[in-house]
Write an enzyme that holds these catalytic residues in place. Structure first.
Site, mmCIF file in Angstrom:
data_model
loop_
_atom_site.group_PDB
_atom_site.id
_atom_site.type_symbol
_atom_site.label_atom_id
_atom_site.label_comp_id
_atom_site.label_asym_id
_atom_site.label_seq_id
_atom_site.Cartn_x
_atom_site.Cartn_y
_atom_site.Cartn_z
ATOM 1 N N LYS A 184 0.824 -1.210 0.000
ATOM 2 C CA LYS A 184 0.000 0.000 0.000
ATOM 3 C C LYS A 184 0.870 1.278 0.000
ATOM 4 C CE LYS A 184 -3.809 -2.170 -0.479
ATOM 5 N NZ LYS A 184 -4.511 -2.995 0.468
HETATM 6 C C1 LIG Z 1 -5.749 -3.974 0.681
HETATM 7 C C2 LIG Z 1 -7.201 -3.678 0.632
HETATM 8 C C3 LIG Z 1 -8.040 -3.945 1.709
HETATM 9 C C4 LIG Z 1 -7.600 -4.717 2.917
HETATM 10 O O1 LIG Z 1 -6.546 -4.141 3.571
HETATM 11 P P1 LIG Z 1 -5.821 -4.984 4.743
HETATM 12 O O2 LIG Z 1 -5.053 -3.925 5.481
HETATM 13 O O3 LIG Z 1 -4.949 -5.976 4.062
HETATM 14 O O4 LIG Z 1 -6.878 -5.603 5.559
HETATM 15 C C5 LIG Z 1 -9.368 -3.550 1.643
HETATM 16 N N1 LIG Z 1 -9.835 -2.935 0.545
HETATM 17 C C6 LIG Z 1 -9.077 -2.684 -0.522
HETATM 18 C C7 LIG Z 1 -9.670 -1.980 -1.691
HETATM 19 C C8 LIG Z 1 -7.728 -3.070 -0.528
HETATM 20 O O5 LIG Z 1 -6.974 -2.860 -1.605
#
Ligand SMILES: *Cc1c(COP(=O)(O)O)cnc(C)c1O
Length: 383
Positions: A184
């Protein structure tokens, strides 16, 4: 080819971040404490509004945000079929029913008019997703929610940095949920946060992230022992000080990364403009700021996506798929009886999309390599 490998993703942790995390590791108490509190204040300052609570993931944030508004069994929550499965899974974790909706063919975002058509007497909330880094129409969603008395929870896993119509993530929604997962925009491996509206909300999330216990872990063990109580049902969703230490200074650098990713996306669009049959997701509008989290292209219809994934990877170019439509995943097919044609646009995008490397450390030269590899794969007929 191995020597010119282009990674799909590289994070931005630097020596200062590692130093700060090391400081925590040399201290007495490793989990939720002063660094988490500092991170929460800093992210709230960056966003310019709200109260931030550090959590273990964005999925945890979505789950808790639904619970905060009493959403559970018998309730419907509307979201998009073009997102990561966690968005819909969090609705199920809360005990509610996800109602998927098809997306805009140009932006792949959830549209107001499509969400509105899915509203029933059971609908309690909508989760718009700021997909690829572009914000959903939050002014529109909040107006819609007011008309129907709904809660808006933003899945902002892709977008901390964005702005649309003068609105930032979490500014208008009842809550917005962020992810600091490994790939991210800023990361500590695993982590998440919720931005909410009031100190009262924040206190609820702080209790809910830690078993529903009244006192936080640091105050229980670093001072003198005091009895604690479990006051409400809670979960084990707390962020720890090591994660927070890795994130704190990334916040200062996030806008610089965003600018670089914007420039990379512009270069990609230029270099790939002449590829016949290749389609693009609509770029952000004038005056809008995208977080530029992911750059995906839609391959020519007669091109094999799996062939392209294989071809790029065999040339040392990292790539991925974000996303195959939620309703085409086995669990959702089995549980809800979805067929591909139920959400034809999300299905079509999910079949054609391929995500190319996009991160601040990517060089222009690497962008050229990726584009040459993609064009070459089409031209030599290997896909
Ligand atoms: C990565 C992601 C999540 C989940 O994030 P985590 O921190 O891994 O739980 C939820 N929604 C979207 C659109 C994502 O890309």
């Amino acid at each position: 080819m191995a020597d010119q490998k282009v990674e799909f993703f590289r994070h931005n942790l630097n020596d200062d971040d590692i130093e700060l995390a090391t400081e925590v590791m040399r201290s007495v108490f490793l989990t939720t404490g002063p660094k988490v509190a500092e991170f929460e204040r800093k992210l709230a300052t960056y966003l310019g509004h709200g109260h931030v609570v550090g959590l273990s993931s964005c999925t945890a944030a979505l789950h808790l945000a639904l619970l905060r508004y009493g959403i559970g069994p018998g309730d419907e929550v509307i979201t998009t079929a073009m997102t990561f499965c966690a968005t819909a899974a969090a609705i199920i974790q809360a005990g509610a029913t996800p109602v998927l909706v098809d997306v805009c063919p140009q932006s792949a975002l959830l549209r107001l008019e499509d969400a509105e058509k899915a509203i029933t007497a059971k609908t309690k909330a909508i989760i718009p997703v700021h997909l690829y880094g572009r914000m959903a129409d939050m002014r529109g969603f909040v107006a819609l929610a007011e008309r129907h008395n709904l809660v808006i929870i933003e899945d902002a896993a892709h977008c901390i940095e964005g702005q649309r119509d003068g609105v930032r993530p979490g500014q208008l929604g009842h809550a917005a949920c962020f992810s600091f997962y490994a790939t991210k925009n800023i990361t500590c491996g695993e982590g998440g946060a919720v931005v909410c509206r009031s100190e009262e909300d924040a206190a609820w999330y702080r209790s809910a992230r830690h078993h529903g216990i009244s006192k936080n872990a640091a105050s229980r063990y670093t001072g003198t022992y005091q009895h604690w109580d479990m006051e409400m049902m809670g979960w084990k969703y707390n962020m720890d000080d090591i994660q927070a230490a890795l994130l704190i200074n990334q916040i200062d650098r996030i806008d610089g990364y965003r600018q670089r990713k914007q420039d990379i996306e512009t270069l990609y669009r230029e270099l790939l403009a002449d590829v016949e049959g290749l389609d693009f997701i609509q770029p952000p509008a004038q005056g809008e700021t995208s977080a530029h989290h992911l750059f995906t292209v839609l391959l020519p219809i007669d091109c094999s996506r799996d062939g392209m994934l294989q071809s790029l990877q065999s040339q040392g170019v990292g790539c991925a798929v974000n996303y195959r439509a939620v309703h085409t995943l086995k669990y959702f097919r089995d549980t809800f009886g979805y067929r591909p044609e139920d959400f034809p646009t999300a299905y079509a995008i999910g079949c054609r999309t391929i995500t190319l490397p996009l991160y601040a450390k990517l060089t222009d030269r690497e962008v050229h390599t990726v584009c040459d590899s993609l064009k070459g794969s089409i031209q030599n007929g290997s896909v």
